[in-house]
Write an enzyme that holds these catalytic residues in place. Structure first.
Site, PDB file in Angstrom:
ATOM      1  N   TRP A 189       0.867  -1.188   0.000  1.00 28.65           N
ATOM      2  CA  TRP A 189       0.000   0.000   0.000  1.00 28.65           C
ATOM      3  C   TRP A 189       0.903   1.237   0.000  1.00 28.65           C
ATOM      4  CZ3 TRP A 189      -1.874   2.848   4.782  1.00 28.65           C
ATOM      5  CH2 TRP A 189      -2.865   3.775   4.468  1.00 28.65           C
ATOM      6  N   ASP A 271      -0.724  -5.294   9.579  1.00 32.10           N
ATOM      7  CA  ASP A 271      -1.709  -4.328   9.109  1.00 32.10           C
ATOM      8  C   ASP A 271      -2.935  -5.135   8.690  1.00 32.10           C
ATOM      9  OD1 ASP A 271      -3.261  -2.471   7.834  1.00 32.10           O
ATOM     10  OD2 ASP A 271      -1.692  -1.743   6.475  1.00 32.10           O
ATOM     11  N   LYS A 307     -13.214  -0.991   5.815  1.00 31.83           N
ATOM     12  CA  LYS A 307     -13.771  -1.846   4.756  1.00 31.83           C
ATOM     13  C   LYS A 307     -14.753  -2.867   5.312  1.00 31.83           C
ATOM     14  CE  LYS A 307      -9.915  -0.180   2.994  1.00 31.83           C
ATOM     15  NZ  LYS A 307      -9.486   0.476   1.807  1.00 31.83           N
TER      16      LYS A 307
HETATM   17  N1  KET Z   1      -3.661  -0.604   5.223  1.00 35.95           N
HETATM   18  C1  KET Z   1      -3.897  -1.054   3.973  1.00 35.95           C
HETATM   19  C2  KET Z   1      -3.190  -2.257   3.501  1.00 35.95           C
HETATM   20  C3  KET Z   1      -4.828  -0.380   3.176  1.00 35.95           C
HETATM   21  O1  KET Z   1      -5.068  -0.859   1.974  1.00 35.95           O
HETATM   22  C4  KET Z   1      -5.469   0.774   3.655  1.00 35.95           C
HETATM   23  C5  KET Z   1      -6.395   1.523   2.796  1.00 35.95           C
HETATM   24  C6  KET Z   1      -5.180   1.178   4.963  1.00 35.95           C
HETATM   25  C7  KET Z   1      -4.264   0.478   5.715  1.00 35.95           C
HETATM   26  C8  KET Z   1      -5.803   2.379   5.597  1.00 35.95           C
HETATM   27  O2  KET Z   1      -7.153   2.368   5.700  1.00 35.95           O
HETATM   28  P1  KET Z   1      -7.944   3.297   6.711  1.00 35.95           P
HETATM   29  O3  KET Z   1      -9.013   3.906   5.905  1.00 35.95           O
HETATM   30  O4  KET Z   1      -7.005   4.300   7.275  1.00 35.95           O
HETATM   31  O5  KET Z   1      -8.457   2.369   7.743  1.00 35.95           O
HETATM   32  N2  KET Z   1      -6.425   1.384   1.541  1.00 35.95           N
HETATM   33  C9  KET Z   1      -7.354   1.975   0.582  1.00 35.95           C
HETATM   34  C10 KET Z   1      -7.728   3.390   0.827  1.00 35.95           C
HETATM   35  C11 KET Z   1      -6.588   4.343   0.936  1.00 35.95           C
HETATM   36  O6  KET Z   1      -5.638   4.306   0.155  1.00 35.95           O
HETATM   37  O7  KET Z   1      -6.649   5.178   1.863  1.00 35.95           O
HETATM   38  C12 KET Z   1      -6.802   1.743  -0.823  1.00 35.95           C
HETATM   39  O8  KET Z   1      -5.706   1.188  -0.978  1.00 35.95           O
HETATM   40  O9  KET Z   1      -7.486   2.086  -1.798  1.00 35.95           O
END
Ligand code: KET
Length: 461
Positions: A189, A271, A307
């Site tokens: 990510w 994570d 998610k």
């Molecule tokens: N870790 C991973 C692996 C991840 O894909 C995301 C979000 C997050 C943490 C953070 O998510 P949060 O909303 O802070 O709980 N990924 C998606 C959204 C983004 O980039 O913020 C994405 O990859 O599209």
């Protein structure tokens, strides 16, 4: 020079800060005279007059335009596109078959219950967040019968979703852990390296993870890279549904990774942003983590409800640090408070209240798992539909990875030129690394995407 007219109640000129007074006097001097210009109206004129404001050099004049975020910037570009048939497959956010964002029924129900409860108030939460939410979150990821929980060896703090949990964990390690080298998978990510660097873990390195030739795990490379990491280094691990590749180790491979990491005292930082999205089962998706907890060793866990509960914008998450003893966990928690307090003082109340309401009620919990499974299943059926559509078109290449990969994304293997072509010609938006958010697909747009991929791979080789 005193102003000709001071509006009653606007304060005497002596009460204004001197810089503001000088500015007002300058404006009055520059503007054509008007019969009733007051201190108030003068400053209003300055702000509302672009010509005037632009004549004064900005203290930020030297600032360069920053690039958009590689993931969230896709949505910015998508929103600007007037084409009615545009498709956003960029950010990992669930969409219904109708292409709409989804609020889970169980979440609506929990929110209604909270709103109807007159005893609820909006006091600050403690620095560590909602205690009940923290306990329930630890149980969700580690298992209710986890030895670490039963022995009180877990310090959990509520954080701002997954990102905030990673950031707080990173900063804690930068302050209190002897090793500042952190290994992240290649690819990962896109925010991981930035979060860790800014948290103070400046030595971010990659370990091999994905093999483009097989579109699968580069297990040998992974073991080699972790095997040559300095003892004690931090290793970021995607608990399940690896982003962006959709490739996870098997249980047997996890076991080998665990043994290697423990033998070199590498510190796991998990994570978990997709628990339940990989297999549809919350417990199954937590297996990798639970293997590492079962051996009694220490680890960090960043959890997100964005998610799996669709709580995206509510920013609900938790950081847990599993320690060797209850005594250490208690001291770790005291230090986490010192990281959080100057950063944002204390976390928000609404999101964790909703999550706790659902997690603590067995009937609501069950309803959540059914809705979660339905989201996971819809994504899996989209994989099949896309695969079938490419097969039907005779699109060159082996597309079986679309049905083999798991979680929210397909790492297509499309080049950045092909991605740009698809945006230009078909108004399909995805990240430039060729990642597709499968959750954005539906029966209506799968054929459009298949046409676009077919055109891209046949025209741009
Ligand atoms: N870790 C991973 C692996 C991840 O894909 C995301 C979000 C997050 C943490 C953070 O998510 P949060 O909303 O802070 O709980 N990924 C998606 C959204 C983004 O980039 O913020 C994405 O990859 O599209």
């Amino acid at each position: 020079m005193a102003p000709a007219n001071v509006h009653p109640g606007s304060g005497s000129p002596q009460q204004q800060p001197s810089a503001e007074r000088r500015l007002n006097s300058l404006v009055r001097h520059l503007l054509p005279s008007s019969p009733r210009r007051t201190a108030e109206s003068s400053s209003a004129t300055l702000e509302s007059s672009p010509t005037m404001a632009s004549q004064v050099a900005s203290v930020f004049a030297g600032i360069a335009q920053a690039p958009e975020d590689p993931i969230l910037g896709v949505t910015v570009a998508f929103n600007k596109d007037p084409n009615p048939n545009k498709v956003n497959l960029g950010v990992g956010a669930y969409r219904t078959e109708e292409g709409k964002p989804l609020v889970l029924n169980v979440v609506r129900r929990a929110e209604q219950m909270l709103i109807n409860d007159p005893t609820r108030y909006k006091e600050y939460l403690p620095i560590t967040g909602l205690a009940e939410f923290n306990k329930l979150s630890a149980k969700l990821i580690f298992g209710a019968d986890s030895p670490a929980i039963l022995e009180n060896r877990v310090a959990t703090v509520q954080c701002l979703s997954g990102t905030g949990s990673l950031r707080v964990g990173g900063e804690f390690l930068a302050r209190h852990y002897h090793e500042h080298t952190v290994y992240i998978p290649q690819p990962t990510w896109g925010n991981h390296p930035k979060v860790f660097t800014l948290a103070g873990l400046k030595d971010v390195r990659y370990y091999r993870y994905y093999d483009p030739a097989t579109r699968g795990l580069d297990f040998k490379g992974l073991l080699e890279d972790l095997g040559s990491a300095p003892n004690g280094a931090i290793v970021l691990i995607h608990a399940c549904a690896h982003n962006p590749t959709g490739v996870d180790p098997t249980l047997d491979q996890w076991e080998q990774i665990r043994q290697l990491m423990r033998s070199k005292s590498l510190l796991p930082f998990f994570d978990s942003a997709y628990q339940g999205f990989a297999s549809g089962s919350l417990d199954k998706d937590a297996q990798s983590v639970r293997m590492f907890v079962a051996d009694g060793g220490e680890l960090l866990m960043a959890q997100s409800y964005a998610k799996n509960m669709g709580m995206y914008g509510e920013r609900v998450g938790a950081l847990s640090i599993v320690c060797r003893s209850a005594d250490v966990a208690s001291r770790v928690e005291s230090q986490l408070k010192l990281v959080i307090r100057p950063m944002y003082s204390s976390p928000p109340l609404h999101g964790p209240s909703v999550v706790a309401t659902i997690l603590k009620d067995s009937e609501m919990f069950k309803e959540w798992t059914v809705e979660l499974k339905a989201m996971a299943d819809r994504i899996i059926s989209m994989r099949q539909q896309l695969f079938d559509a490419l097969k039907a078109r005779g699109t060159p290449g082996d597309w079986s990875h679309i049905i083999k990969q798991i979680g929210m994304f397909t790492f297509t293997g499309l080049t950045s030129e092909q991605v740009a072509f698809m945006r230009q010609e078909y108004h399909i938006y995805m990240t430039s690394d060729g990642r597709i958010s499968m959750a954005g697909l539906n029966a209506k747009n799968v054929p459009i995407l298949a046409d676009a991929i077919h055109a891209a791979v046949t025209q741009l080789k």
